[in-house]
Scaffold this motif. Sequence first.
Motif, PDB file in Angstrom:
ATOM      1  N   PRO A 161      -3.280  -4.038  -5.147  1.00 34.52           N
ATOM      2  CA  PRO A 161      -3.508  -3.025  -4.122  1.00 34.52           C
ATOM      3  C   PRO A 161      -4.231  -1.804  -4.666  1.00 34.52           C
ATOM      4  O   PRO A 161      -3.945  -1.329  -5.768  1.00 34.52           O
ATOM      5  CB  PRO A 161      -2.092  -2.669  -3.651  1.00 34.52           C
ATOM      6  CG  PRO A 161      -1.197  -3.079  -4.769  1.00 34.52           C
ATOM      7  CD  PRO A 161      -1.850  -4.238  -5.453  1.00 34.52           C
TER       8      PRO A 161
ATOM      9  N   GLY B 216      -5.447   0.883  -2.092  1.00 32.47           N
ATOM     10  CA  GLY B 216      -5.070   1.973  -1.206  1.00 32.47           C
ATOM     11  C   GLY B 216      -5.266   1.578   0.242  1.00 32.47           C
ATOM     12  O   GLY B 216      -5.643   0.454   0.550  1.00 32.47           O
ATOM     13  N   GLN B 217      -5.007   2.520   1.151  1.00 33.96           N
ATOM     14  CA  GLN B 217      -5.170   2.272   2.579  1.00 33.96           C
ATOM     15  C   GLN B 217      -6.468   2.894   3.084  1.00 33.96           C
ATOM     16  O   GLN B 217      -6.803   4.011   2.706  1.00 33.96           O
ATOM     17  CB  GLN B 217      -4.005   2.865   3.376  1.00 33.96           C
ATOM     18  CG  GLN B 217      -2.697   2.105   3.255  1.00 33.96           C
ATOM     19  CD  GLN B 217      -1.736   2.461   4.376  1.00 33.96           C
ATOM     20  OE1 GLN B 217      -1.681   1.783   5.399  1.00 33.96           O
ATOM     21  NE2 GLN B 217      -0.985   3.520   4.187  1.00 33.96           N
TER      22      GLN B 217
ATOM     23  N   ALA C 198       0.809  -1.221   0.000  1.00 37.06           N
ATOM     24  CA  ALA C 198       0.000   0.000   0.000  1.00 37.06           C
ATOM     25  C   ALA C 198       0.840   1.268   0.000  1.00 37.06           C
ATOM     26  O   ALA C 198       0.372   2.321  -0.429  1.00 37.06           O
ATOM     27  CB  ALA C 198      -0.946   0.000   1.198  1.00 37.06           C
TER      28      ALA C 198
ATOM     29  N   CYS D 147      -7.672  -4.008  -1.384  1.00 41.24           N
ATOM     30  CA  CYS D 147      -7.159  -4.676  -2.585  1.00 41.24           C
ATOM     31  C   CYS D 147      -8.318  -5.196  -3.417  1.00 41.24           C
ATOM     32  O   CYS D 147      -9.475  -5.178  -2.987  1.00 41.24           O
ATOM     33  CB  CYS D 147      -6.257  -5.860  -2.209  1.00 41.24           C
ATOM     34  SG  CYS D 147      -4.794  -5.437  -1.255  1.00 41.24           S
TER      35      CYS D 147
ATOM     36  N   VAL E 143      -5.587  -2.352   4.411  1.00 39.56           N
ATOM     37  CA  VAL E 143      -5.278  -2.172   2.995  1.00 39.56           C
ATOM     38  C   VAL E 143      -6.393  -2.723   2.119  1.00 39.56           C
ATOM     39  O   VAL E 143      -6.818  -3.867   2.278  1.00 39.56           O
ATOM     40  CB  VAL E 143      -3.942  -2.863   2.634  1.00 39.56           C
ATOM     41  CG1 VAL E 143      -3.598  -2.627   1.173  1.00 39.56           C
ATOM     42  CG2 VAL E 143      -2.825  -2.341   3.530  1.00 39.56           C
TER      43      VAL E 143
END
Length: 420
Positions: A362, A364-365, A29, A373, A371
């Motif tokens: 991925p 983002g956070q 991430a 995905c 995270v």
Amino acid sequence: MSLNPPDRAAGSPLVVLADDLSGAAECAAVLPGCRRILLDPAAPVRPWETAVIDLDSRRRTSAAAARLVARAVRRHAPTGARLLKKADSLLRGHLAAETSEFAVGASGLVVAPAVPAAGRTVRDGVVRLHGVPLHRTEAWRAEPGPVPRSVAEALGRADTAVLPLDQVRAGATHLGGSLRSALAHGAPVVCDAETDADLDAVAEAVLRLPHTVRLVGAGGLTAALGRRCGPVAPRTGPGRAPAAPRPVVVVVGTAHPGAVAQIAQLTLHGARHSALSAESLLGPGDGERPTARARAALEGAPVSVLSICGMRTVDPSAAPRLARALARSVAAVLPEDADLVLTGGETARRVLDELAVTTLLPVGQVHHGAVHCRTVDGREVVTRPGGFGGPDSLLRMVGALRSDRSRAVQEPNASDGGPR
């Protein structure tokens, strides 16, 4: 998804070798160039590609974990990529055995396990959790064996050198010289760090060293390396845009005390919660009873939560069996259109194994360590280490997966207002 060679701001591509899935996702991430998390250690990595590989070694024996790392090093070291062994910031797992194999053929080893954002720092070569030395906390209560009193002890290397904070903060030229001098003795070098700025300084210095100097660190060092390449841009991939929110299944496989409050937040807002007993998951009958309970919990629920009760009375050595049994129950009843929130690296990996997922993309956070995905067929997945996040962590993770956040969960009502 296109995998054309990306523009890179700093030197060689990076290949991260993680020991569990939540740690792998945490690293992916924060690396701008990372487009894939590989769950198959034998999957090819392109020569220009920054990638994160989950070796899934945490659950193995020490010898088996070391063999996995050795094979990965033999595969990726000749490509010219810089190698980073993702270590647990609390020094759990097979750190000594894995690091020993990871160091084979390297011209030096720099170790920096701090994650300041999670209150995990290193001073005088000792990991501290919110300022308290690790061996004086309860962080290892579920771990076999004694808690290491220093990073050197966890590495099993009495000759380990420590680079103290005053040298880390002495400026780029001085830090680079200190690192070179310490590495010249052939022992691992542990870098103290209490802030992200400390880790930025370490990252800046190590990227000026030959790529044959290998790195051992947690998400904090990985993020510092990522910052050297610029901000993480939004990633795209094969997602879906449903007319209505898809159901979300939350699987909580951690015994961390904070999970209780996190589940309570979700159920307070209308999520349906079913706690499967550890006894039934580990008992005979191929998990028929917990699978039936899981099916009942998921049926018709926009947001459902599956957790394990009674984990604290179970021998910690049974944790891998519990994770596998929970994963089988989830996979047996999971709707094809359901998205997933998975907490605990072992649980997350076992669920995805049951679903035959070998690659994650991925996105983002959601928050630190959580995270977002996608799978290659478009299922949305959020993973998170078991001990991360505040009381609203699961609520935020579910919200990230719902196309209309206001409908992610419902307001509490009299009949469905708390955990069960």
